[in-house]
Design a protein around this motif. Structure first.
Motif, PDB file in Angstrom:
ATOM      1  N   GLY A 298      48.471  36.043  31.862  1.00  0.00           N
ATOM      2  CA  GLY A 298      47.438  36.877  31.247  1.00  0.00           C
ATOM      3  C   GLY A 298      47.484  38.327  31.690  1.00  0.00           C
ATOM      4  N   HIS A 299      48.078  38.582  32.853  1.00  0.00           N
ATOM      5  CA  HIS A 299      48.105  39.950  33.373  1.00  0.00           C
ATOM      6  C   HIS A 299      48.861  40.926  32.453  1.00  0.00           C
ATOM      7  N   PHE A 300      49.826  40.389  31.653  1.00  0.00           N
ATOM      8  CA  PHE A 300      50.547  41.258  30.702  1.00  0.00           C
ATOM      9  C   PHE A 300      49.559  41.942  29.754  1.00  0.00           C
TER      10      PHE A 300
ATOM     11  N   GLY B 155      45.553  46.307  44.593  1.00  0.00           N
ATOM     12  CA  GLY B 155      45.635  45.586  45.871  1.00  0.00           C
ATOM     13  C   GLY B 155      46.895  44.732  45.895  1.00  0.00           C
ATOM     14  N   ILE B 156      46.821  43.590  46.587  1.00  0.00           N
ATOM     15  CA  ILE B 156      47.997  42.701  46.677  1.00  0.00           C
ATOM     16  C   ILE B 156      47.717  41.426  45.888  1.00  0.00           C
ATOM     17  N   GLY B 157      48.708  40.944  45.208  1.00  0.00           N
ATOM     18  CA  GLY B 157      48.584  39.747  44.370  1.00  0.00           C
ATOM     19  C   GLY B 157      49.524  39.959  43.199  1.00  0.00           C
ATOM     20  N   CYS B 158      49.663  38.954  42.331  1.00  0.00           N
ATOM     21  CA  CYS B 158      50.453  39.187  41.105  1.00  0.00           C
ATOM     22  C   CYS B 158      49.810  40.359  40.378  1.00  0.00           C
ATOM     23  N   SER B 159      48.482  40.340  40.294  1.00  0.00           N
ATOM     24  CA  SER B 159      47.715  41.402  39.635  1.00  0.00           C
ATOM     25  C   SER B 159      47.961  42.764  40.268  1.00  0.00           C
ATOM     26  N   GLY B 160      48.153  42.769  41.576  1.00  0.00           N
ATOM     27  CA  GLY B 160      48.317  44.031  42.304  1.00  0.00           C
ATOM     28  C   GLY B 160      49.559  44.806  41.899  1.00  0.00           C
TER      29      GLY B 160
ATOM     30  N   LEU C 274      46.655  47.653  50.337  1.00  0.00           N
ATOM     31  CA  LEU C 274      46.629  46.341  50.998  1.00  0.00           C
ATOM     32  C   LEU C 274      45.731  45.375  50.223  1.00  0.00           C
ATOM     33  N   HIS C 275      45.835  44.095  50.567  1.00  0.00           N
ATOM     34  CA  HIS C 275      45.004  43.074  49.917  1.00  0.00           C
ATOM     35  C   HIS C 275      43.516  43.419  50.105  1.00  0.00           C
ATOM     36  N   GLY C 276      42.797  43.547  48.985  1.00  0.00           N
ATOM     37  CA  GLY C 276      41.356  43.824  49.041  1.00  0.00           C
ATOM     38  C   GLY C 276      40.988  45.261  49.306  1.00  0.00           C
TER      39      GLY C 276
ATOM     40  N   GLY D 280      43.044  44.699  40.222  1.00  0.00           N
ATOM     41  CA  GLY D 280      43.556  43.667  41.116  1.00  0.00           C
ATOM     42  C   GLY D 280      43.006  42.310  40.712  1.00  0.00           C
ATOM     43  N   GLY D 281      43.204  41.327  41.563  1.00  0.00           N
ATOM     44  CA  GLY D 281      42.808  39.966  41.223  1.00  0.00           C
ATOM     45  C   GLY D 281      41.420  39.596  41.713  1.00  0.00           C
ATOM     46  N   ASP D 282      41.030  38.368  41.362  1.00  0.00           N
ATOM     47  CA  ASP D 282      39.720  37.872  41.798  1.00  0.00           C
ATOM     48  C   ASP D 282      39.708  37.630  43.306  1.00  0.00           C
ATOM     49  N   GLY D 283      40.845  37.166  43.853  1.00  0.00           N
ATOM     50  CA  GLY D 283      40.913  36.992  45.305  1.00  0.00           C
ATOM     51  C   GLY D 283      40.815  38.345  45.985  1.00  0.00           C
ATOM     52  N   ASP D 284      41.544  39.283  45.463  1.00  0.00           N
ATOM     53  CA  ASP D 284      41.581  40.647  45.985  1.00  0.00           C
ATOM     54  C   ASP D 284      40.193  41.306  45.941  1.00  0.00           C
ATOM     55  N   GLY D 285      39.511  41.150  44.817  1.00  0.00           N
ATOM     56  CA  GLY D 285      38.257  41.885  44.605  1.00  0.00           C
ATOM     57  C   GLY D 285      37.006  41.172  45.078  1.00  0.00           C
TER      58      GLY D 285
ATOM     59  N   GLY E   9      37.059  38.255  47.118  1.00  0.00           N
ATOM     60  CA  GLY E   9      37.231  37.568  48.389  1.00  0.00           C
ATOM     61  C   GLY E   9      37.275  38.612  49.485  1.00  0.00           C
ATOM     62  N   ILE E  10      38.481  38.948  49.870  1.00  0.00           N
ATOM     63  CA  ILE E  10      38.669  39.888  50.983  1.00  0.00           C
ATOM     64  C   ILE E  10      38.089  41.281  50.677  1.00  0.00           C
ATOM     65  N   GLY E  11      38.040  41.645  49.390  1.00  0.00           N
ATOM     66  CA  GLY E  11      37.542  42.986  49.042  1.00  0.00           C
ATOM     67  C   GLY E  11      36.088  43.020  48.620  1.00  0.00           C
TER      68      GLY E  11
ATOM     69  N   ARG F  43      40.951  32.946  38.386  1.00  0.00           N
ATOM     70  CA  ARG F  43      40.262  31.874  39.114  1.00  0.00           C
ATOM     71  C   ARG F  43      41.197  31.080  40.031  1.00  0.00           C
ATOM     72  N   ILE F  44      42.222  31.771  40.534  1.00  0.00           N
ATOM     73  CA  ILE F  44      43.148  31.120  41.465  1.00  0.00           C
ATOM     74  C   ILE F  44      43.912  32.219  42.224  1.00  0.00           C
ATOM     75  N   TYR F  45      44.527  31.857  43.347  1.00  0.00           N
ATOM     76  CA  TYR F  45      45.448  32.787  44.002  1.00  0.00           C
ATOM     77  C   TYR F  45      46.825  32.550  43.376  1.00  0.00           C
ATOM     78  N   GLY F  46      47.300  33.494  42.593  1.00  0.00           N
ATOM     79  CA  GLY F  46      48.582  33.318  41.920  1.00  0.00           C
ATOM     80  C   GLY F  46      49.765  33.602  42.835  1.00  0.00           C
ATOM     81  N   LEU F  47      49.784  34.777  43.432  1.00  0.00           N
ATOM     82  CA  LEU F  47      50.959  35.197  44.205  1.00  0.00           C
ATOM     83  C   LEU F  47      51.299  34.224  45.330  1.00  0.00           C
ATOM     84  N   THR F  48      50.252  33.688  45.982  1.00  0.00           N
ATOM     85  CA  THR F  48      50.508  32.791  47.117  1.00  0.00           C
ATOM     86  C   THR F  48      50.580  31.321  46.679  1.00  0.00           C
TER      87      THR F  48
END
Ligand SMILES: Cc1ncc(C[n+]2csc(CCOP(=O)(O)OP(=O)(O)O)c2C)c(N)n1
Ligand code: SF4
Length: 287
Positions: free
Chosen positions: A20-22, A47-52, A66-68, A90-95, A97-99, A121-126
């Motif tokens: 979906g990021h495309f 931030g960091i992630g596929c989205s990042g 950095l992440h977040g 960035g991603g949901d984890g990035d924004g 969670g940590i951010g 709704r998931i951590y993609g990169l990891t």
């Protein structure tokens, strides 16, 4: 000359086919083109992630943080250069969670910028762990028996934090996504666009089909008042957040307009070298 998609094309992507990021990135690019902005007038901070990776995959001023940590950097970029259109993404984890701490403060501060969150709704990169927006009961590698925690609700969080613009879009509806991002970029304050952006590799629950079947459009609700926060909460709760469109928009002074001593000229355009008198004065103050 008006910019085209070619002008905004950056590095070749390593996103999985169908991610979906495309569409989110295309939505950002198309919105900027629609607003007749050129790459040198825009900064994309991620931030960091596929989205990042968006700050590398599209051509503009870019900062992969950095992440977040996209929001503190993005706010600084905007405050140092008021003429720049700043987009943090960035991603949901990035924004959320940590951010998350940065998110609430950027929202209440109302820095004039746009925050596009690619919410899968998931951590993609990891490789597929439960994220802050994974629904309660969601099964993943880190919660094989189902997550026990209640999920973060991005729209409720943004409204509660005092964001002056809160919108949501979907990767599967690029026309609406582009329209919402372009309105967000023009909003003079902190604008959140949370985008449902399916991770086709690791999230087999929140798929394109899931969102297509469940999302309603706020435009279809008769009498909806975008300036009424109570309406926004009501609809967000009623739809369990599965709604697209502008949920809330408020005219509120942006951070730089009430920041005392904010320079008239962008910091980037100022002569930074202090005069000898200023240096002597400073030196004397330490004696
Ligand atoms: C401080 C820190 N903690 C953890 C990580 C590991 N990490 C990298 S990306 C990521 C999650 C990314 O998920 P999300 O932000 O939802 O983006 P997506 O990859 O799904 O687009 C994590 C936990 C990191 N890079 N830095
Ligand atoms: S792992 Fe998921 S989020 Fe990452 S590129 Fe692949 S589909 Fe997209």
């Amino acid at each position: 000359m008006a910019a085209s998609l070619k002008d905004y094309r950056g590095d070749v992507s390593t996103w999985c086919p169908g991610c979906g990021h495309f569409s989110v990135m295309a939505g950002i690019q198309k919105a900027l083109i629609k607003l007749e902005l050129e790459p040198h007038e825009v900064a994309v901070v991620s931030g960091i992630g596929c989205s990042g990776k968006v700050s590398e995959y599209m051509r503009a001023y870019g900062f992969h943080t950095l992440h977040g940590r996209s929001l503190p950097v993005a706010q600084a970029v905007k405050l140092a250069n008021r003429d720049m259109k700043v987009i943090a993404s960035g991603g949901d984890g990035d924004g959320y969670g940590i951010g998350a701490g940065h998110f609430t403060h950027a929202a209440r501060r109302n820095v004039d910028m746009t925050y596009v969150v690619m919410d899968n709704r998931i951590y993609g990169l990891t490789k597929g762990q439960t994220s802050p927006t994974s629904a309660q009961g969601f099964q993943s590698k880190t919660s094989p028996e189902g997550s026990g925690e209640r999920e973060v609700k991005p729209l409720e969080l943004a409204l509660g934090a005092g964001a002056s613009f809160v919108a949501q879009a979907f990767s599967g509806d690029i026309k609406r996504l582009t329209e919402l991002i372009s309105i967000a970029v023009e909003h003079p304050g902190f604008a959140l666009v949370n985008v449902f952006s399916p991770c086709v590799t690791y999230n087999k629950v929140n798929t394109y089909e899931f969102f297509k079947e469940n999302i309603i459009d706020i435009q279809d609700i008769e009498g909806y008042d975008v300036t009424n926060k109570a309406h926004a909460y009501e609809k967000v709760i009623e739809t369990d957040g599965l709604v697209q469109g502008i949920l809330y928009q408020q005219a509120r002074p942006a951070y730089h307009t009430y920041l005392s001593g904010y320079p008239e000229k962008p910091v980037t355009a100022q002569e930074l070298k202090p005069s000898q008198d200023t240096l002597d004065e400073l030196w004397a103050s330490f004696k």
